[in-house]
Enzyme design. Structure first.
Site, PDB file in Angstrom:
ATOM      1  N   PRO A  93       0.835  -1.153   0.000  1.00 36.81           N
ATOM      2  CA  PRO A  93       0.000   0.000   0.000  1.00 36.81           C
ATOM      3  C   PRO A  93       0.893   1.233   0.000  1.00 36.81           C
ATOM      4  O   PRO A  93       1.653   1.485   0.910  1.00 36.81           O
ATOM      5  CB  PRO A  93      -0.765  -0.123   1.295  1.00 36.81           C
ATOM      6  CG  PRO A  93      -0.326  -1.380   1.989  1.00 36.81           C
ATOM      7  CD  PRO A  93       0.639  -2.027   1.099  1.00 36.81           C
ATOM      8  N   GLU A  94       0.842   1.958  -1.052  1.00 35.95           N
ATOM      9  CA  GLU A  94       1.508   3.255  -1.095  1.00 35.95           C
ATOM     10  C   GLU A  94       0.417   4.311  -0.909  1.00 35.95           C
ATOM     11  O   GLU A  94      -0.708   3.956  -0.561  1.00 35.95           O
ATOM     12  CB  GLU A  94       2.266   3.403  -2.425  1.00 35.95           C
ATOM     13  CG  GLU A  94       3.256   2.240  -2.628  1.00 35.95           C
ATOM     14  CD  GLU A  94       4.105   2.331  -3.870  1.00 35.95           C
ATOM     15  OE1 GLU A  94       4.385   3.446  -4.328  1.00 35.95           O
ATOM     16  OE2 GLU A  94       4.501   1.272  -4.395  1.00 35.95           O
ATOM     17  N   LYS A 106       2.006   7.276   3.935  1.00 31.45           N
ATOM     18  CA  LYS A 106       1.428   5.934   4.103  1.00 31.45           C
ATOM     19  C   LYS A 106       0.951   5.693   5.520  1.00 31.45           C
ATOM     20  O   LYS A 106       0.515   4.587   5.843  1.00 31.45           O
ATOM     21  CB  LYS A 106       2.472   4.877   3.725  1.00 31.45           C
ATOM     22  CG  LYS A 106       3.093   5.078   2.356  1.00 31.45           C
ATOM     23  CD  LYS A 106       4.284   4.154   2.141  1.00 31.45           C
ATOM     24  CE  LYS A 106       5.098   4.588   0.934  1.00 31.45           C
ATOM     25  NZ  LYS A 106       6.346   3.810   0.793  1.00 31.45           N
ATOM     26  N   ARG A 112      15.453  -4.873  -3.966  1.00 34.24           N
ATOM     27  CA  ARG A 112      14.114  -4.959  -4.535  1.00 34.24           C
ATOM     28  C   ARG A 112      14.225  -4.736  -6.020  1.00 34.24           C
ATOM     29  O   ARG A 112      15.298  -4.434  -6.523  1.00 34.24           O
ATOM     30  CB  ARG A 112      13.191  -3.932  -3.885  1.00 34.24           C
ATOM     31  CG  ARG A 112      13.633  -2.520  -4.107  1.00 34.24           C
ATOM     32  CD  ARG A 112      13.316  -1.625  -2.958  1.00 34.24           C
ATOM     33  NE  ARG A 112      11.992  -1.903  -2.422  1.00 34.24           N
ATOM     34  CZ  ARG A 112      11.471  -1.270  -1.400  1.00 34.24           C
ATOM     35  NH1 ARG A 112      12.157  -0.334  -0.811  1.00 34.24           N
ATOM     36  NH2 ARG A 112      10.283  -1.570  -0.967  1.00 34.24           N
TER      37      ARG A 112
END
Length: 320
Positions: A2-3, A61, A308
DNA sequence: CCCCTCACCTGATCGC
DNA sequence: TGCGATCAGGTGAGGG
C-alpha cells in the site's frame, strides 16, 4: 504496500464509518502487530475501550484516528501502518474472522450501528499503536482528513478545513515523516534544496519518507519512467527543472492511481470493503520487464536495487 | 546530519 | 507431492 493511493482509498472508505463511532471491544490476536505501541497489550485495549473516534487522517502511508478517550481526553490517536501486507477492513459485527486477522475493533456507530474494523496482515510488518498527538510545527493540518477520497470532485471545495485542534496535531511517531506531494502544505522549496544537496541516487531519495512521503517501489518506478530519469541518477546531477518535472510526474501518477481506486496486483491488496483494486493494467514500467516500453518499444528491464526490483526503460531512462 | 545495510516476518509460487 | 529458494508494495535501528 500500500503506497499513498492505496492507503488513501482505505482512509476514505473508513472515514464515514468510524467518525463518531464508539469502540466497544478490542481484541489483539497477534501481539506482534502492536510492535509500535509503547506498552503492553492490555494498555492498548483498556485505553481504547469506550473511546469515540473523531476522524481518519493520513500523511503519506501513515493512517491515524484521533479519539476522545472514555474520560474525554483527546491527546492521543490510534495509529495504523499497513507495512507490506496490511489491510484495515470494514466488516459486519459478527462476520467470521478473516484468515490473517491480527486485531479486531468492534464499533458502535450512531447511524451505521454495530460494525467491526479488522486489521489483517500477513507479514506483520504493519502495526497499530496508541500515540500522543503533538502540534505540527507549521500549524497546518497534519495530513488529509476529508470525508471523501483525496482529489475527487465531490469532495473538493465543499469541505471547509475543520479547525478541530486534533487535526493540526500529529502522532509523535509520524512527526519525522515528510508531508506527501499531494499535501497543500508540502514544502517544495525544501524538497528542491534537499534534492540538490543529496549524494544518493534519485530512487533512493524518492523512497526516503523523511524527504517526501507516500511513494513506494511501484510509484517510484512509474514516476521515474514518466520523467525519463534513470533510477540511480545522482540527485545532485539533476537540474532544478528536471526535479520540478519529476515532481509533476509523481503527482500525476499518484492522482491517476487515486482515480482508479489504488492498485492491486493480487488478492492481498484490497480496498476497505475487501474488494480488489484494478490499476495494474495501466502500469508502464513496474512489473513490465520484457514487455515493450509504451513510449519507444524497447523491452523494459528489471534489475535488483536496494534489495528490490527496479523497472525501467534502458532507452528512455539513461544514466547520464 | 547523511548514507547504507540489515533485521523484521509470513505465505505464495516456482523449479527441481 | 515435497522441499528449498525466491519473491513480495516498508520501516527504522544502528553502524560508518
Amino acid at each position: 504496500m500500500p503506497e499513498l493511493p492505496e492507503v488513501e482509498v482505505v482512509r476514505a472508505g473508513l472515514h464515514p464509518a468510524v467518525t463518531g463511532a464508539v469502540i466497544e471491544r478490542v481484541e489483539v490476536l497477534e501481539p506482534r502487530s502492536l510492535r509500535r505501541h509503547d506498552g503492553p497489550v492490555d494498555d492498548f485495549v483498556d485505553r481504547l475501550r469506550e473511546a469515540t473516534i473523531l476522524s481518519a487522517v493520513r500523511r503519506g502511508k501513515f493512517l491515524w484516528f484521533p479519539f476522545a478517550a472514555a474520560d474525554g481526553d483527546t491527546s492521543h490517536a490510534l495509529v495504523a501502518h499497513l507495512g507490506m501486507s496490511g489491510q484495515v477492513l470494514l466488516r459486519e459485527r459478527h462476520a467470521d474472522d478473516d484468515r490473517l486477522l491480527r486485531i479486531r475493533l468492534d464499533l458502535a456507530h450512531p447511524t451505521r450501528g454495530d460494525i467491526r474494523l479488522a486489521f489483517v496482515d500477513q507479514r506483520i510488518f504493519g502495526s497499530m499503536a496508541l500515540d500522543t498527538l503533538e502540534p505540527t510545527p507549521d500549524g497546518e493540518p497534519a495530513g488529509y482528513s476529508g470525508s471523501g477520497l483525496l482529489g475527487h470532485d465531490a469532495e473538493q471545495g465543499d469541505e471547509p478545513q475543520d479547525p478541530a485542534p486534533w487535526l493540526s496535531s500529529i502522532p509523535h511517531q509520524v512527526a519525522h515523516i515528510a508531508r506527501d506531494p499531494l499535501d497543500p502544505a508540502f514544502d517544495e522549496h525544501a524538497f528542491f534544496a534537499r534534492m540538490a544537496s543529496r549524494g544518493s541516487g534519485v530512487k533512493r531519495a524518492l523512497l526516503d519518507q523523511g524527504l517526501v512521503s507516500g511513494i513506494g517501489n511501484i510509484y517510484a518506478d512509474e514516476s521515474l519512467w514518466a520523467a525519463k530519469i534513470h533510477f540511480d541518477q545522482p540527485c545532485a546531477s539533476l537540474t532544478r527543472s528536471r526535479v520540478k518535472l519529476l515532481l509533476v510526474e509523481i503527482r500525476a501518477v499518484l492522482y491517476k492511481a487515486l482515480a482508479e481506486g489504488g492498485t492491486s496486483f493480487d488478492a492481498q491488496y484490497v480496498n476497505v470493503n475487501g474488494q480488489s483494486g484494478y490499476f495494474a493494467h495501466s502500469l508502464n514500467a513496474y512489473g513490465q520487464q520484457g514487455k515493450p516500453c509504451p513510449r519507444c518499444g524497447t523491452p523494459i528491464k528489471r534489475v535488483s536495487f536496494m534489495n528490490r526490483g527496479s523497472h525501467f526503460c534502458p532507452q528512455c531512462q539513461r544514466l547520464r
